[in-house]
Design a protein around this motif. Sequence first.
Motif, PDB file in Angstrom:
ATOM      1  N   GLU A  67      -9.099   7.168   0.157  1.00  0.00           N
ATOM      2  CA  GLU A  67      -9.676   8.403  -0.374  1.00  0.00           C
ATOM      3  C   GLU A  67      -9.466   8.584  -1.877  1.00  0.00           C
ATOM      4  OE1 GLU A  67      -9.292  12.090   1.499  1.00  0.00           O
ATOM      5  OE2 GLU A  67      -9.750  11.349   3.506  1.00  0.00           O
ATOM      6  N   PHE A  68      -8.408   7.950  -2.423  1.00  0.00           N
ATOM      7  CA  PHE A  68      -8.129   8.160  -3.842  1.00  0.00           C
ATOM      8  C   PHE A  68      -8.353   6.907  -4.682  1.00  0.00           C
ATOM      9  CE2 PHE A  68      -5.611  11.354  -1.567  1.00  0.00           C
ATOM     10  CZ  PHE A  68      -6.056  12.503  -2.186  1.00  0.00           C
ATOM     11  N   GLY A  69      -8.753   5.797  -4.054  1.00  0.00           N
ATOM     12  CA  GLY A  69      -9.108   4.584  -4.776  1.00  0.00           C
ATOM     13  C   GLY A  69      -7.966   3.902  -5.473  1.00  0.00           C
ATOM     14  N   ILE A  70      -6.741   4.052  -4.956  1.00  0.00           N
ATOM     15  CA  ILE A  70      -5.560   3.446  -5.585  1.00  0.00           C
ATOM     16  C   ILE A  70      -5.356   2.059  -4.981  1.00  0.00           C
ATOM     17  CG2 ILE A  70      -3.067   3.632  -5.879  1.00  0.00           C
ATOM     18  CD1 ILE A  70      -3.432   6.677  -5.770  1.00  0.00           C
ATOM     19  N   THR A  71      -5.464   1.035  -5.807  1.00  0.00           N
ATOM     20  CA  THR A  71      -5.323  -0.340  -5.317  1.00  0.00           C
ATOM     21  C   THR A  71      -3.961  -0.955  -5.636  1.00  0.00           C
ATOM     22  OG1 THR A  71      -6.350  -1.151  -7.355  1.00  0.00           O
ATOM     23  CG2 THR A  71      -7.802  -0.761  -5.465  1.00  0.00           C
ATOM     24  N   SER A  72      -3.272  -0.438  -6.643  1.00  0.00           N
ATOM     25  CA  SER A  72      -1.933  -0.944  -6.964  1.00  0.00           C
ATOM     26  C   SER A  72      -0.958  -0.561  -5.860  1.00  0.00           C
ATOM     27  CB  SER A  72      -1.449  -0.362  -8.297  1.00  0.00           C
ATOM     28  OG  SER A  72      -0.060  -0.540  -8.456  1.00  0.00           O
ATOM     29  N   LYS A  73      -0.211  -1.532  -5.361  1.00  0.00           N
ATOM     30  CA  LYS A  73       0.756  -1.244  -4.290  1.00  0.00           C
ATOM     31  C   LYS A  73       1.874  -0.346  -4.802  1.00  0.00           C
ATOM     32  CE  LYS A  73      -1.506  -3.889  -1.464  1.00  0.00           C
ATOM     33  NZ  LYS A  73      -2.605  -4.242  -2.354  1.00  0.00           N
ATOM     34  N   THR A  74       2.268  -0.534  -6.064  1.00  0.00           N
ATOM     35  CA  THR A  74       3.304   0.330  -6.631  1.00  0.00           C
ATOM     36  C   THR A  74       2.833   1.774  -6.689  1.00  0.00           C
ATOM     37  OG1 THR A  74       4.095  -1.516  -7.986  1.00  0.00           O
ATOM     38  CG2 THR A  74       4.816   0.680  -8.612  1.00  0.00           C
ATOM     39  N   ALA A  75       1.607   1.987  -7.123  1.00  0.00           N
ATOM     40  CA  ALA A  75       1.067   3.344  -7.178  1.00  0.00           C
ATOM     41  C   ALA A  75       0.840   3.917  -5.781  1.00  0.00           C
ATOM     42  CB  ALA A  75      -0.238   3.352  -7.970  1.00  0.00           C
TER      43      ALA A  75
END
Length: 443
Positions: A67-75
């Motif tokens: 839903e938020f388009g976050i692809t970085s695993k850390t983020a």
Amino acid sequence: GALWCSGSSAVMRLFDLFLGRKSVDWELRLGLMENWRQFSLLVALNLFVGGMIGLERTILPVLAEAEFGITSKTAAISFIATFGISKALSNLFAGNLAQRVTRRRILIAGWLFGLPVPIILIWAPDWGWVIGANVLLGINQGLTWSMTVNMKMDLVGPRWRGLALGFNETAGYLSLAAAAFLTGVIAQSYGLRPEPFYLGIGIAAIGLALSVFLVRDTAPYLALETARQAALDPDSTSTAAPAPVSLRRSFADTTWRRRDLFGITQAGFVKNLNDGLAWGIFPLFFASHGLDLDRIGILVAIYPMVWGSLQIASGWVSDVLGRAPLIVTGMLLQGGAICLAGLVTSFGPWAGAMVLLGLGTAMVYPTLLAAIGDAVPARERATSLGVYRFWRDTGFVAAALSAGGISDLFGLRAAIFSVGALTMLSGILASLTLRDNRGNPQR
């Protein structure tokens, strides 16, 4: 107004009858069976405490990307870091504050922080709101779970401390597992938001109501245990009131100054580091192999389900055999199970690895809490437990930063193996530092 007052008095008298409160001069006794009504209520309350954190176990790592388009695993698992920081700091100060303010008031305050969490998660327009909700959730968990632990210790005394904490942790983590499973099923059928979080609104409301109307403070029981310890201590000759417990001294003792407490604390830190891995990385790892949300929900739930259901037995065994054997064996078993999860690639072996991880965690979790209670006097217990829980929950922050960073650089499997190896190393370190303080809280 007169009818309301008389009705309220009658209801409270019924509550007092159920909870075993006979009169103000009722002779207090320490023990699980002696205080089973209030103890059972606190166990039931911890079902709702655990359910609050279970709301996020299956959904949030997937929600970040979907839903938020976050692809970085850390983020994507940054919410775990904020949760860990706020929970750790809440634990640290709640423990010392409990020596000055009643445990019940801190418990109620914790639920007030928890009430907005599911509502924020339902309406969050961006990832920053989710981060903010996890700050509140961390405070909720730090205050409520800390107080249920301390209040049970106050009620039962030293003899069956491990068993009492086994009941507490069993309730919390079985509820966590149930909430993780239910939210996964609901999300698979209706979507990631808002339906799965409706459950959280009811959990927070019921937890607050129980704390306000039914829970009684345990300060008289703590005073009784403190008086008994003073009577048994040959060096205690002063009749003056004891000095306030020093948070600075307890922090130093629990963190590095006392070898046995350091061994307990480092094991707790690593334990929650690998729990952060299970929370943030495992759902992403399973999803990367094509599993649906309901199947991920089952795997995510197996681990706390096994962990929760076995803690009564492991707490009792630690009362009989000692704390160190369970802590050392449990840490080694957890490390092996995490590495196994990284080696296999199908649902059945993953389920087996989650069972082993839950078994190892069950051996460790209530035992570490009981070991802290064994090693310090009763009047210092809440402060020392607060310091231990501070470092333990800092493990969530370490998991979010280290496991997330390793995943971004080298892949999910590398993060899993590194945390598994660190967990086994912690077990070896525990074997070199722990000692048996059961029944000897004055050392």
